[in-house]
Scaffold this motif. Sequence first.
Motif, short mmCIF file in Angstrom:
data_model
loop_
_atom_site.label_atom_id
_atom_site.label_comp_id
_atom_site.label_asym_id
_atom_site.label_seq_id
_atom_site.Cartn_x
_atom_site.Cartn_y
_atom_site.Cartn_z
N TYR A 1 2.44 8.04 1.28
CA TYR A 1 1.83 6.73 1.55
C TYR A 1 0.43 6.90 2.13
O TYR A 1 -0.50 6.16 1.75
N GLU A 2 0.25 7.85 3.03
CA GLU A 2 -1.07 8.09 3.62
C GLU A 2 -2.07 8.50 2.54
O GLU A 2 -3.22 8.03 2.52
N THR A 3 -1.65 9.39 1.64
CA THR A 3 -2.53 9.82 0.56
C THR A 3 -2.89 8.65 -0.35
O THR A 3 -4.05 8.47 -0.73
N THR A 4 -1.90 7.85 -0.71
CA THR A 4 -2.14 6.70 -1.58
C THR A 4 -3.05 5.69 -0.90
O THR A 4 -3.91 5.09 -1.55
N LEU A 5 -2.89 5.52 0.40
CA LEU A 5 -3.73 4.58 1.15
C LEU A 5 -5.18 5.04 1.16
O LEU A 5 -6.10 4.24 0.95
N HIS A 6 -5.41 6.33 1.37
CA HIS A 6 -6.77 6.87 1.39
C HIS A 6 -7.42 6.80 0.00
O HIS A 6 -8.65 6.65 -0.11
N LEU A 7 -6.62 6.91 -1.04
CA LEU A 7 -7.14 6.81 -2.41
C LEU A 7 -7.30 5.36 -2.86
O LEU A 7 -7.73 5.11 -3.99
N LYS A 8 -6.92 4.41 -1.99
CA LYS A 8 -7.03 2.98 -2.28
C LYS A 8 -6.22 2.60 -3.52
O LYS A 8 -6.69 1.84 -4.39
N SER B 1 4.99 0.82 -2.01
CA SER B 1 3.59 0.93 -2.43
C SER B 1 3.03 -0.32 -3.10
O SER B 1 1.82 -0.48 -3.20
#
Length: 270
Positions: A122-129, A210
């Motif tokens: 989730y953190e990775t997906t959030l940073h990748l917008k 997500s």
Amino acid sequence: MKPIALNVIAVVLALVFIFPLIWMLLVSLKPDGVYVYTLQDWLKFTDLNMANYAKVLKDSQILRWTWNSFTIGVITTILSLFFSSLAAFSFSKLAFKSKGLFFLLIVSGLLIPTEAILIPLYETTLHLKLIDNIWAIILPGLTNPIGILLLKQFMDGVPKDYIEAAQIDGCRNFGLWSRICLPLTKSAMVSVGIFYFILSWNNFLWPYLSITSQENMILSAGLPTFLSNNTMSLNLIMAASAIAAIPTILVFVLLQRHIVQGVAMSGIKG
């Protein structure tokens, strides 16, 4: 006598598996509040109608969710087959340094539950917008170790003579993969492709976390939202469930021959 007994057992098992589907279909076609609990309910066909299906289609975005699930399933299946088959070919037919280590790392991925990587994912997906984007569902679905292992097993069955003959003719690695291994493992590719599609179709936890808007939800995540608002109507719940089950049933019916071929060939070695 033995074949007859096996046929009887097969018929009984088939009825056991199909019984819930028939019950679901009958309940979904009954008027709201009328359930199928007695023999009379099973045999009474005069009150069957499509009102529950019409209400589900009107009061929910189930068609939109179905389209999202289908789109994500197709894209995920195609890309996963491409990358998995390349990886399987590399482990099966190529010799390179640290091959055993990399294969061990892929196998170890089977030991890690999805719940254990949800927070970093989730953190990775959030940073990748990519939150509330279909690519947030597609990209994590491309890394599935079981597909690589299955395809490697089939590619191990491709005779080395074919590979050596093609190499003598000047065929490079990509050509060996596309011209030799893929045609000879077509049934396996279809079987693994069906596995990928159904896995994507039934994926719930990560899409539920997500995707934030109902327009971008997939069927497995959007359907519980609709069902939670109609907990008092079993007929509507069964109608929505029937709509959700139709695509996977069609995929299996249309491609069951390839599934059987893939299973039958799983033990063949070259």
